[in-house]
Design an enzyme around this catalytic site. Sequence first.
Site, PDB file in Angstrom:
ATOM      1  CE  LYS A  56      -3.815  -0.646   2.389  1.00  8.75           C
ATOM      2  NZ  LYS A  56      -4.385  -0.919   3.725  1.00  8.75           N
ATOM      3  NE  ARG A 126      -5.423   3.308   3.788  1.00  5.57           N
ATOM      4  CZ  ARG A 126      -5.483   3.455   2.478  1.00  5.57           C
ATOM      5  NH1 ARG A 126      -4.837   4.463   1.880  1.00  5.57           N
ATOM      6  NH2 ARG A 126      -6.141   2.585   1.741  1.00  5.57           N
ATOM      7  N   GLY A 135      -8.278  -7.931   4.443  1.00  6.70           N
ATOM      8  CA  GLY A 135      -9.131  -8.008   5.625  1.00  6.70           C
ATOM      9  C   GLY A 135      -8.473  -8.610   6.853  1.00  6.70           C
ATOM     10  CG  MET A 137      -2.743  -7.302   9.388  1.00  7.92           C
ATOM     11  SD  MET A 137      -1.091  -6.878   8.984  1.00  7.92           S
ATOM     12  CE  MET A 137      -1.261  -6.456   7.289  1.00  7.92           C
ATOM     13  NE  ARG A 393      -5.599  -4.987  -3.538  1.00  7.17           N
ATOM     14  CZ  ARG A 393      -6.187  -4.989  -2.342  1.00  7.17           C
ATOM     15  NH1 ARG A 393      -5.465  -4.807  -1.265  1.00  7.17           N
ATOM     16  NH2 ARG A 393      -7.473  -5.190  -2.208  1.00  7.17           N
ATOM     17  CG  HIS A 511      -8.985 -46.871  -7.976  1.00  5.25           C
ATOM     18  ND1 HIS A 511     -10.334 -46.748  -8.183  1.00  5.25           N
ATOM     19  CD2 HIS A 511      -8.486 -47.495  -9.053  1.00  5.25           C
ATOM     20  CE1 HIS A 511     -10.635 -47.302  -9.328  1.00  5.25           C
ATOM     21  NE2 HIS A 511      -9.537 -47.764  -9.890  1.00  5.25           N
ATOM     22  CD  GLU A 807       7.290 -47.603 -11.415  1.00  2.00           C
ATOM     23  OE1 GLU A 807       6.150 -47.350 -11.020  1.00  2.00           O
ATOM     24  OE2 GLU A 807       7.579 -48.630 -12.057  1.00  2.00           O
ATOM     25  CB  SER A 826       9.282 -42.888 -17.891  1.00  2.93           C
ATOM     26  OG  SER A 826       8.158 -42.126 -17.510  1.00  2.93           O
ATOM     27  CB  THR A 829       6.867 -38.918  -9.535  1.00  2.00           C
ATOM     28  OG1 THR A 829       5.869 -38.596 -10.499  1.00  2.00           O
ATOM     29  CG2 THR A 829       8.215 -38.477 -10.031  1.00  2.00           C
ATOM     30  CG  ASN A 830       1.755 -41.556  -8.964  1.00  2.00           C
ATOM     31  OD1 ASN A 830       1.959 -40.362  -8.794  1.00  2.00           O
ATOM     32  ND2 ASN A 830       0.862 -42.026  -9.804  1.00  2.00           N
ATOM     33  CB  CYS A 893       4.683 -41.172 -16.707  1.00  2.00           C
ATOM     34  SG  CYS A 893       5.362 -42.595 -15.849  1.00  2.00           S
ATOM     35  CE1 TYR A 913       7.550 -38.404 -21.061  1.00  2.00           C
ATOM     36  CE2 TYR A 913       9.562 -38.665 -22.331  1.00  2.00           C
ATOM     37  CZ  TYR A 913       8.559 -39.204 -21.555  1.00  2.00           C
ATOM     38  OH  TYR A 913       8.558 -40.534 -21.255  1.00  2.00           O
TER      39      TYR A 913
HETATM   40  P1  ADP Z   1      -7.862  -2.412   3.654  1.00  2.00           P
HETATM   41  O1  ADP Z   1      -6.451  -2.799   3.402  1.00  2.00           O
HETATM   42  O2  ADP Z   1      -8.598  -3.344   4.549  1.00  2.00           O
HETATM   43  O3  ADP Z   1      -8.565  -2.057   2.382  1.00  2.00           O
HETATM   44  P2  ADP Z   1      -7.454   0.387   4.023  1.00  2.00           P
HETATM   45  O4  ADP Z   1      -6.273   0.870   4.771  1.00  2.00           O
HETATM   46  O5  ADP Z   1      -7.312   0.416   2.547  1.00  2.00           O
HETATM   47  O6  ADP Z   1      -7.783  -1.080   4.517  1.00  2.00           O
HETATM   48  O7  ADP Z   1      -8.688   1.251   4.513  1.00  2.00           O
HETATM   49  C1  ADP Z   1     -10.026   0.843   4.619  1.00  2.00           C
HETATM   50  C2  ADP Z   1     -10.947   1.827   3.923  1.00  2.00           C
HETATM   51  O8  ADP Z   1     -10.784   3.134   4.410  1.00  2.00           O
HETATM   52  C3  ADP Z   1     -10.677   1.895   2.446  1.00  2.00           C
HETATM   53  O9  ADP Z   1     -11.873   1.967   1.738  1.00  2.00           O
HETATM   54  C4  ADP Z   1      -9.898   3.163   2.287  1.00  2.00           C
HETATM   55  O10 ADP Z   1     -10.080   3.721   1.029  1.00  2.00           O
HETATM   56  C5  ADP Z   1     -10.464   4.053   3.387  1.00  2.00           C
HETATM   57  N1  ADP Z   1      -9.444   5.009   3.832  1.00  2.00           N
HETATM   58  C6  ADP Z   1      -8.256   4.710   4.367  1.00  2.00           C
HETATM   59  N2  ADP Z   1      -7.535   5.821   4.619  1.00  2.00           N
HETATM   60  C7  ADP Z   1      -8.304   6.857   4.225  1.00  2.00           C
HETATM   61  C8  ADP Z   1      -8.119   8.283   4.218  1.00  2.00           C
HETATM   62  N3  ADP Z   1      -6.988   8.846   4.640  1.00  2.00           N
HETATM   63  N4  ADP Z   1      -9.113   9.033   3.746  1.00  2.00           N
HETATM   64  C9  ADP Z   1     -10.265   8.466   3.308  1.00  2.00           C
HETATM   65  N5  ADP Z   1     -10.501   7.155   3.305  1.00  2.00           N
HETATM   66  C10 ADP Z   1      -9.533   6.348   3.746  1.00  2.00           C
HETATM   67 MG    MG Z   2       4.230 -47.660 -10.668  1.00  2.00          MG
HETATM   68 MG    MG Z   3      -7.780  -1.020   0.998  1.00  2.00          MG
END
Ligand code: ADP
Ligand code: MG
Ligand code: MG
Length: 938
Positions: A56, A126, A135, A137, A393, A511, A807, A826, A829-830, A893, A913
């Site tokens: 990020k 963040r 989701g 952290m 990203r 099997h 084998e 050949s 590998t099983n 194989c 191969y």
């Molecule tokens: P995650 O990695 O779980 O997406 P984020 O750090 O991206 O967590 O933040 C969660 C939400 O909050 C995202 O929708 C992000 O765009 C929003 N957000 C984070 N920082 C700011 C900021 N400085 N201003 C406005 N929105 C923010």
């Molecule tokens: Mg065999």
């Molecule tokens: Mg985010």
Amino acid sequence: MAKKSEKDVVGKATEVTVKATEKADKGKAAGEKYVFLFGGEGTEGDASMKNSLGGKGANLAEMSRLGLPVPAGFTITTECCNAYFALGGQFPEGLKKQVMTALAEVERLMGRKYGDAENPLLVSCRSGARQSMPGMMDTVLNIGLSTTTIPGLIAKTNNERFVWDSYRRLIMMYADVVMEKAEGIEPYDGKGIRRILDEMLDQYKYIKDCKADTDLTAEDLKTLAHAFKRRIKEVLGTEFPDDPMQQLWGGIGAVFKSWVGKKAVSYRRIEGIPENWGTAVNVQTMVFGNMGDSSATGVAFTRNPATGQNLFFGEWLLNAQGEDVVAGIRTPSPLNNATKTDQNRDMKSMEDMMPATYKELDAIRLRLEKHYRDMQDIEFTVEEGKLYMLQCRTGKRGGKAAVTMALDMLDDGLINETDAVLRVNPNQVMEFLLPIIEPKLEAKSQWLLKGLPAGPGSACGEIVFTSADVVRATRMGKKVILVREETNPEDVEGMRDAVGVLTARGGMTSHAALVARGWGKSCIVGASEMQVDAPNKTLKVGDKTLREGALITMNGSAGTVYEGALRLVEPTAGEDYAEFLRFMSIVDKLRTMGVRANADTAVDARKARSFGAEGIGLFRMEHMFYGEGSAKPLFLLRKMILCITVADRVAVLKELFPYMKNDIKGTMEAMDEFPVTIRLLDPPLHEFLPHSQLGRLELSKALGIAEDEVRKRVDALQENNPMMGHRGVRLSVTYPEMTEYQARAIFESAAELIRDGKKVIPEIMVPITCDVRELRHTKEIVERVYAEVVRRFDLKKLKYKLGTMIEIPRAALLADQMAADAEFFSFGTNDLTQLTFGFSRDDIGSFMSAYLDQRILAADPFQTIDQSGVGALIEMATLKGRAVRPDLKVGICGEQGGDPASVEFCYKTGLTYVSCSAFRVPVARVAAAQAAIKAAKQ
Ligand code: ADP
Ligand code: MG
Ligand code: MG
């Protein structure tokens, strides 16, 4: 066992700590830079600094450098996170000063002051690791709101409602992330502070008769905020902090701590992310999407991540903060009109509501794609008409989408062919070949059972419990799924007719799994929560009972079983398939290692060829004893097994002869100029002995001996360890006439085809050898039959190769000796894995998952080659073999031949191969091309 692993974990943790401490000390001495600015002209980081700044932070810096509107802020490095843990949860020296300096610069850039009573700056804290951990952290928004800053912000924005809304959000997030989770407080009854506050909010909305959060007035929100704070004190015992500085440092520490939070730790274990990567913290100026109807927030992909279509695709919410879109509190609207669906046709798009801002965003979308040369996943916010970029990203995508995007970007000159091939995960090309459950439907459905994903694709049908019932039901035009405790060769006919196979026992190379995967048939094995009662034709899961005829739907790629019929969609031929073919032609241009298929019939060989196989790497003689039309040859085999004299055996072999020839000839004809490797009989005898009285009776009649005598002979043939018993080349040693007839069937088939103008070169492969003398013994027989057939057909053109499977570890150890008589190797590998580990491949079900859970093994060696052990044998045998015979052809194989990591290993080891089941041939082709590309880049 448990103790040992505990100690291991502790040991590892200390190791990490020690390393981090050394670093922290060094950092102190050198005055390590922990803080990097972004957002303005003074941006210090860039996209290459992911290891320090996290994904990020690195991308926020990169976007700033591109001149995109990124709210200013700074990133605290992952190294600082490690130092923090090394110091037992204390900020390293020098951090405070660096943060204050950076904050001052942010204040200057934004023209606001943190904690100021008149013109306050608010920030978010963040999280962000090197690799996205969606989701897992935490992030806290609106930090800096307090009794001093609230009046100032209200005066400045003239928007009381917005300020109280932001404050109640801060309280909710902060209490959850900083005051509860980071403090390691285990909520009573599993009900955390976040849930308690959410319920208060819902209750309040109910009393006030508000449907949406946006219906709450400033007064409502203010009342709620105060109630929240009182409740927090009651539940957690501490006061919600009113000092902005205390809030800021609390937020930073909490983001660090979220790295070792429960969710994050288990996610890392599953994904294999190292503990010592750490997370960065991004402290960023808040911009507000919740300031009214000229404000908004959204998430988007620069192209459609499900279809790959080159259309801007995303969701947005008017008057909301980012978390609302992700958390699914309100249903977001589509970004533009072109991507609306039937479900959201009536909702207002951003394109309609904020046309100018949408245009600006669309321009940024193109800019980002051009810059990153890949599809991006972005977050944005509009504050009173002004657009801000908050994240970008590389976006995750499905298989079809990956291919579509790679080809489109290639056509647009954004990437070259090498990049295009690298863009697609090899396993993903399977999606082009198999039916799937309608994805949206599946996402909404709860599974009933889970097992190992043994055979890909999805299936839907009525459950039946015997192979015979499958055949009967299929004849009546029904689609059925065969449910068994486990399958054996007698079930093959039923397996072939069933649309799917589900077993309670067995591993990925059981099997059922092998057979199903070879056919590309949906199959789930080892669904151990299920109790199968075959006599009563029911299965039980917990207290639920399903009877014969009940409908289920299974996703063989995920290992999930659903009750009832979920809609399946065909991976349509036509446009998608044409695209797949085009992609594969580029793959083949860049591929150097061969890819063959394991196939035993003309039908399978033709299929393999259509998937791009350049030969057959494994044709198994014993296939004629399985499946359709196998009754007669299977009976003959049983008869032969019980024969005592050579004369009797030869008589049976003569009867078996036409069956041997039939499929060999068909397969060689289908492959034409491509090589076909035929493995001599390797039947596990125990699977073929007649155990039923009826079977014995039949044989006693056929052989003209008493049933009692049949029973005696069967008993005498019983083996304690059939996997290491009388099989493979050992049969050639004890019954040379068996080899003789097989060789004759192969050479006659080839001779007849050559006479008809085909160009076939059979490769005869001897199974389960451990000594070159076994090979020589077999070779003499083969050579004798060859001379006889050449004479009889008067055909000098008839050529062949003789080689061996490797084998048994001893064969690998003595590979130089083996290569003196073998023209090719050949690796099976099983069996090689089974014998190297000493793991019976039919019995791993009872311990493999524990080995994987406790990380004693990183992966199931029957699925992906164990490179350090089995791989060492492969490498050594290849080198030794080629030292004696430089042009030695070497292939594998086993099941692993279709596993991308194993394919890459085979490429690096110099194999000629890989051979795998027909359906995995495209996967192996992509993996082989990628291996070649990666090697060239190094
Ligand atoms: P995650 O990695 O779980 O997406 P984020 O750090 O991206 O967590 O933040 C969660 C939400 O909050 C995202 O929708 C992000 O765009 C929003 N957000 C984070 N920082 C700011 C900021 N400085 N201003 C406005 N929105 C923010
Ligand atoms: Mg065999
Ligand atoms: Mg985010």
